[in-house]
Design a protein around this motif. Structure first.
Motif, PDB file in Angstrom:
ATOM      1  N   LEU A  75       0.802  -1.460   0.133  1.00  0.00           N
ATOM      2  CA  LEU A  75      -0.018   0.106  -0.084  1.00  0.00           C
ATOM      3  C   LEU A  75       0.734   0.888  -0.293  1.00  0.00           C
ATOM      4  O   LEU A  75       2.001   1.399   0.566  1.00  0.00           O
ATOM      5  CB  LEU A  75      -0.742   0.123   1.089  1.00  0.00           C
ATOM      6  N   PRO A  76       0.435   2.565  -0.481  1.00  0.00           N
ATOM      7  CA  PRO A  76       1.179   3.617  -0.887  1.00  0.00           C
ATOM      8  C   PRO A  76       1.922   4.397   0.685  1.00  0.00           C
ATOM      9  O   PRO A  76       2.667   4.566   0.684  1.00  0.00           O
ATOM     10  CB  PRO A  76      -0.228   4.634  -0.994  1.00  0.00           C
ATOM     11  N   ASP A  77       1.048   4.114   1.787  1.00  0.00           N
ATOM     12  CA  ASP A  77       1.321   4.443   2.676  1.00  0.00           C
ATOM     13  C   ASP A  77       2.385   3.166   3.835  1.00  0.00           C
ATOM     14  O   ASP A  77       2.421   3.526   5.201  1.00  0.00           O
ATOM     15  CB  ASP A  77       0.561   4.988   3.745  1.00  0.00           C
ATOM     16  N   TRP A 124      -0.198  -0.601  -4.742  1.00  0.00           N
ATOM     17  CA  TRP A 124      -1.736  -0.869  -4.840  1.00  0.00           C
ATOM     18  C   TRP A 124      -2.194   0.268  -4.160  1.00  0.00           C
ATOM     19  O   TRP A 124      -2.602   0.917  -3.014  1.00  0.00           O
ATOM     20  CB  TRP A 124      -2.029  -2.280  -4.097  1.00  0.00           C
ATOM     21  N   GLU A 125      -2.823   1.291  -5.307  1.00  0.00           N
ATOM     22  CA  GLU A 125      -3.752   2.091  -5.025  1.00  0.00           C
ATOM     23  C   GLU A 125      -5.538   2.129  -4.993  1.00  0.00           C
ATOM     24  O   GLU A 125      -5.379   1.431  -6.505  1.00  0.00           O
ATOM     25  CB  GLU A 125      -3.309   3.687  -5.299  1.00  0.00           C
TER      26      GLU A 125
END
Length: 242
Positions: free
Chosen positions: A141-143, A192-193
């Motif tokens: 995931l982005p964060d 994955w966004e």
């Protein structure tokens, strides 16, 4: 430490048709319904370190899927601060437990199970090596937070000043944490966004092509020499590095 992403919300987004994933002592296991089929799920949460108990529990869950559900895809949900650094675990042989886990993942792959890793929060050190880096493909995931070793620890080990490592991290992804840098190095297939179920569907549809991480790292400019060395070894030729 408080997790950035709750595993329950991540599971709900991945499996809109429902799932039976449960948590026990920070260990996740169960099944998700996806496009009319089931996907086996194992993982960890709350940044838990991988000690002998969780390593063995993950190995048992993988072997159960291999035994009871031939060729079922396996999704590994990753959130760990790495290998548990306790005298007890070292004396019990944590390295052997983690090696056993890695062998179980490889056995599942050889038996026809597609294995996908997803770093949904944190992935550090040995806990990442025996999970996401053992998968056919790993995503994040982005964060998410991903690193093998923090720069302060790296400075102590290498005797290179931390200020110099911080400087190197600005241009070299090997020294820098974060999913973007691991994507550049080829360790992650993608970040994955948005629609997680759609990303999972696309990942399951990808043809198996062996370990392509070094090639991706070369293509993306994050690892310029790994694939070059691999090619030279395979063809018995000299390595030319500029």
């Amino acid at each position: 430490m408080q997790a950035k992403n709750d595993w329950k919300s991540i599971a709900a987004a991945l499996f809109p048709e429902g799932h039976s994933i449960t948590e026990q002592d920070c260990f996740l296991s169960g099944y998700g319904k996806f496009d009319g089929q089931q996907i086996g799920v194992i993982g960890t949460t709350e940044h838990t370190p991988i000690g002998v108990e969780i390593a063995l529990a993950q190995a048992q869950a993988i072997l159960r899927i291999v035994r009871e559900h031939p060729a079922m895809p396996i999704l590994m949900l990753i959130d760990t601060q790495g290998q548990r650094l306790r005298h007890r675990d070292e004396m019990l042989g944590i390295n052997s437990y983690m090696a056993h886990l890695g062998k179980c993942v490889d056995l599942a792959r050889r038996q026809g199970h597609r294995i996908i890793g997803l770093v949904y929060d944190q992935a550090l050190s040995g806990g990442f090596i025996t999970s996401g880096l053992m998968a056919d493909a790993c995503y994040a995931l982005p964060d998410a937070t991903i690193r093998v070793m923090g720069l302060p620890a790296m400075a102590r080990i290498t005797k290179v000043p931390e200020e110099r490592l911080l400087e190197l991290a600005q241009s070299n992804p090997v020294f820098a944490p974060g999913p973007e840098n691991y994507q550049r190095m080829g360790g992650l297939g993608a970040i994955w966004e948005g629609n997680l179920a759609a990303h999972l569907r696309a990942a399951l549809a990808q043809p198996l092509a062996g370990d392509i991480r070094s090639g991706l790292g070369l293509e993306r400019g994050g690892r310029r020499y790994a694939q070059t060395v691999i090619n030279a070894v395979q063809h018995g030729s000299a390595v030319q590095i500029n």
